[in-house]
Structures are given as structure tokens and as C-alpha cells.
Design an enzyme around this catalytic site. Structure first.
Site, PDB file in Angstrom:
ATOM      1  N   LYS A 153      35.767  34.449  47.807  1.00  0.00           N
ATOM      2  CA  LYS A 153      36.807  35.003  46.931  1.00  0.00           C
ATOM      3  C   LYS A 153      38.095  35.112  47.715  1.00  0.00           C
ATOM      4  CE  LYS A 153      37.170  36.844  42.709  1.00  0.00           C
ATOM      5  NZ  LYS A 153      36.333  36.570  41.528  1.00  0.00           N
TER       6      LYS A 153
HETATM    7  N1  GLU Z   1      36.933  33.970  38.997  1.00  0.00           N
HETATM    8  C1  GLU Z   1      35.779  33.614  38.228  1.00  0.00           C
HETATM    9  C2  GLU Z   1      34.618  34.536  38.562  1.00  0.00           C
HETATM   10  O1  GLU Z   1      34.816  35.645  39.021  1.00  0.00           O
HETATM   11  C3  GLU Z   1      35.435  32.138  38.337  1.00  0.00           C
HETATM   12  C4  GLU Z   1      35.148  31.648  39.709  1.00  0.00           C
HETATM   13  C5  GLU Z   1      35.017  30.130  39.794  1.00  0.00           C
HETATM   14  O2  GLU Z   1      35.083  29.458  38.796  1.00  0.00           O
HETATM   15  O3  GLU Z   1      34.843  29.672  40.919  1.00  0.00           O
HETATM   16  O4  GLU Z   1      33.494  34.221  38.325  1.00  0.00           O
END
Ligand code: GLU
Length: 431
Positions: free
Chosen positions: A119
């Protein structure tokens, strides 16, 4: 802890206030008794593999220089490259990005897509900056983390306050730095740049799919069912629309400006239009429903409640008041462990974030697979594959919950952590 195994908390954390990471650690504690022999490896889950903190200096439109703090955390990459969004928010902290990265590891494993968890985040309130300034922030941030990302290393995506345009700048910056156009370095791109059909709607669609499964399980008819949604963005907005189209009454919605209510159901398509209007409009000044207070919002009686905004919304201080049957966690980390216990004792079904909002990363996986193979799929194929993955994950989780008499969250963690640690054990330690 035994001195030779060095299991103390990492020193970069404040032991008195672990923040969202503390919540994640508590969730891991709850799953540990169910890991059997794999429990030997559980400490791996309690510390991220890699943390990068970067300074993001940019020149503002008025000629002054601003500095922002940026992070990319790679929690676990035993099952595949890191995967996870980048959020722009003035309150982003390292603890939060760590927790979000860990939830990505668990999420990818829970729905069995071949990624690890990562993240990113930048401490910035994007509403205070122009598009040109945000472009410079994005490009500098990607430039600073470029050494640890890539289509087979770590693949960013949109999250809170980032979107397809942000991903386009990220992809371009990475291409300029490496001299190669690897579209699979980020997902959630615009369609014209290698994005996938269905990706924008995928998270909300996934919430809807698992909601339908849970409703069927308790004999709840969606036609006329009362739905309350916190968040009007990509996740909450689309989930609300799909429930509305299925005949449910979306009786209340909330965004950062306030909450609105309509006993017979809100006009959800009109609410989604607010986002498209220029200048962008929000709920509090929309005239699309009766304005209610935050307290009134949590007190509403409903059949389905969808927290689809930020972490820490359902806590020990409001969980007792909730009068709903199913909570679908569109956001990451909206419910604290204490609130989980309260909701469980009231018989509320909580579909945990790591399943409920996994539709986004699932279609990100499809996007990445389309990018690396160079062959693009049609939207109905994407939606059918998404629905199958979401239903299978929900059913598998529900079966484990029943088998061990635990909540869906603990069950999802049992399945996911076992998969991660099995991969870890098979790979062993290097060197
Ligand atoms: N931000 C989204 C989540 O928290 C998608 C992450 C992604 O597609 O890599 O799942």
C-alpha cells in the site's frame, strides 16, 4: 518473548499508540490458534517486509516549494508481487499504510489472486491543490519509489482520492524513468491506456455480489430492503446504485459534508451525478434528501449497512446502537475488534473488508493479466469471472466460519493467512 526469537514490536512503531496497525495485529492474534503447524511462521505477518518513506518536494503554482511525506509499504510478497492502492489524504500515517498493506496481503489471499500485499500513501489534502500540482506530486512520488515497484515487483492502484488520471501519470513516470512502457506497473488505468473494462465499478460490484449472498442466507428479500451507505465514491456510490437497481431502498447516504435521508429511498442516480457536476457538488448542499446528523445516521434502522469511506467508523462507541442485519465493509478497516465483538453478540453479519471490497483488486488482477498477455477481455467475461471469485470466496469463508464457530472476519483470516504462510513455508528463508 524469548530473547533469541526477537519477537518484540519493531522500533519504528509507537508502542503506546499502534493506530490501525494495532487493529490488524489484534486480528492476527485472533486467527493464530487456528493456524496449526503454520503458526510457526505467524510472526512474518506481524511485520512488513519492506517500508519506504520518501520526501515528495514539489513546486506549487505560486512558485513556492511544498514538501509532502509519502510511503510505500510492502507487507508480504510470498504469494506474488505486492499489490495495493495509493491514497492521498492529509491524515495518512505510516501505521495506517502498514495496516492497509497487510489487509491487502490478506485480501489477495482470501480471494486467491496471485499477489502479495502492499500500500502507498501521501499526506496531502488533494482538494487544496490544482491538477497540475497533483500531477507533480504524483510524478515525484513515483519517481521516489520507482526502485521497488514494477509489474513483477509491486503494482500500485487507485485508493482514496486517487483515480485513473493518477494512474496514467504514474504509468508515464515509470515509463520515462525505465525507458520502457510496461502498462502492468499500475492498475486502475483509463481504458485508453490499457485499463480494464469493469475496473472502476469492480469494488462496488463485489460488495453487491457478497451482499446478495448474505441476504439469501438469512432470507432477506432485496426488493424493498433498507440500505444505508457511508461514502458516495467509487465503492459506496456503485454499491448503492446496484442495490437501488435490484429494488432495494437506499434510505441514507453520507459523504464528508454530511448525511441525507429519505424514508422511501434516495434517488441514487441523481446522487452519483453530483460527482460529475462542475464544480463538483456534495450531499450537504444537494437538496436530494433530508439532512440528518451523524448520530441520526448511525441510529437508523436498516437491513444492510455499507461503510464505504475510511477506517475506524464502527467502534465500541457506536456499535451497540447499530440496528442492521448485514454490514458490508466497502472500506478497509471500518470496524474495530471491540465493535466486531459487539456486532457478533447482536447477531449482525459482518462481511469483512478483505472479502467485501476485494472486487477491486480482483479486477486489478484481471487488468494486470490482460496487460502482461496483451489480450483484452470483454466486460461480460470480466463481470462473470468477478462474480464467481466473489461468490466462491464468500461461500468458502462462510463454511470455515461455521466449522470453527467464528466470525466471517476470523474465517477469512484463517483461509488467507494459511495460504500466505503455506507459501512462506514452501519458499523457506533466503539465504
Ligand atoms: N485500493 C483498492 C483496495 O484497497 C484496490 C487495490 C488494487 O486494485 O490493487 O483494495
Amino acid at each position: 518473548m524469548n530473547q533469541r526469537t526477537q519477537h518484540e514490536l519493531p522500533t519504528y512503531l509507537n508502542p503506546d499508540d499502534l493506530g490501525p496497525w494495532g487493529i490488524y495485529l489484534e486480528q492476527v492474534e485472533r486467527v493464530t490458534p487456528y493456524l496449526g503447524k503454520l503458526g510457526k511462521w505467524v510472526e512474518t505477518l506481524k511485520r512488513p517486509k519492506r517500508i519506504l518513506t520518501v520526501d515528495v518536494p514539489v513546486e506549487l503554482d505560486n512558485g513556492t516549494i511544498a514538501h509532502f511525506e509519502g510511503y510505500r509499504v510492502q507487507h508480504n510478497m510470498a504469494r506474488g508481487p505486492g499489490k495495493g492502492g495509493v491514497r492521498y489524504h492529509h491524515d495518512v500515517t505510516l501505521s495506517e499504510v502498514m495496516a492497509l498493506s497487510a489487509w491487502m496481503s490478506v485480501k489477495c489471499a482470501a480471494v486467491d489472486v496471485p499477489f502479495g500485499g502492499a500500500k502507498g500513501g501521501i499526506r496531502i489534502n488533494p482538494r487544496n491543490y490544482s491538477q497540475k500540482e497533483l500531477e507533480r506530486v504524483t510524478r515525484r512520488y513515483i519517481s521516489e519509489i520507482s526502485m521497488i515497484i514494477g509489474p513483477d515487483q509491486d503494482i500500485p492502484a487507485p485508493d482514496v482520492n486517487t483515480n485513473g488520471q493518477t494512474m496514467a501519470w504514474m504509468m508515464d513516470t515509470y515509463a520515462m524513468k525505465t525507458g520502457r512502457l510496461a502498462t502492468g506497473v499500475v492498475t486502475g488505468k483509463p481504458i485508453s491506456l490499457g485499463g480494464s473494462l469493469g475496473r472502476v465499478e469492480a469494488t462496488g460490484r463485489g460488495c453487491f455480489t457478497v451482499g446478495v449472498e448474505a441476504a439469501r442466507e438469512i432470507g432477506l428479500d432485496l426488493v424493498g430492503a433498507r440500505v444505508v451507505v457511508q461514502g458516495c465514491g467509487n465503492v459506496g456510490g456503485i454499491a448503492a446504485l446496484l442495490f437501488h437497481q435490484a429494488g432495494a431502498k437506499v434510505i441514507a447516504m453520507q459523504d464528508h459534508t454530511g448525511s441525507i435521508y429519505a424514508e422511501n429511498g434516495l434517488d441514487v442516480p441523481a446522487i452519483l451525478q453530483l460527482n460529475q457536476s462542475s464544480p463538483r457538488r456534495f450531499l450537504a448542499d444537494s437538496n436530494l434528501g433530508e439532512i440528518i446528523s451523524l448520530d441520526e445516521f448511525w441510529d437508523l434502522e436498516s437491513d444492510i449497512l455499507i461503510p464505504a469511506a475510511l477506517e475506524n467508523q464502527i467502534t465500541a462507541s457506536n456499535a451497540d446502537r447499530l440496528r442492521t442485519k448485514i454490514v458490508i465493509e466497502g472500506a478497509n478497516g471500518p470496524t474495530t475488534p471491540e465493535a466486531d465483538d459487539i456486532l457478533a453478540s447482536k447477531g449482525v453479519i459482518v462481511i469483512p473488508d478483505v472479502i467485501a471490497n476485494a472486487g477491486g483488486v480482483t479486477v486489478s488482477y484481471f487488468e494486470w493479466a490482460q496487460n502482461v498477455s496483451g489480450y483484452f477481455w470483454e466486460e461480460d467475461v470480466i463481470n462473470a469471472r468477478l462474480a464467481k471469485i466473489m461468490c466462491d470466496a464468500y461461500q468458502a469463508t462462510a463454511a470455515v466460519a461455521q466449522q470453527h464457530n467464528v466470525t466471517l472476519r476470523t474465517a477469512a483470516f484463517i483461509c488467507a493467512c494459511s495460504r500466505i504462510l503455506e507459501a512462506q513455508e514452501l519458499r523457506g528463508l533466503y539465504p
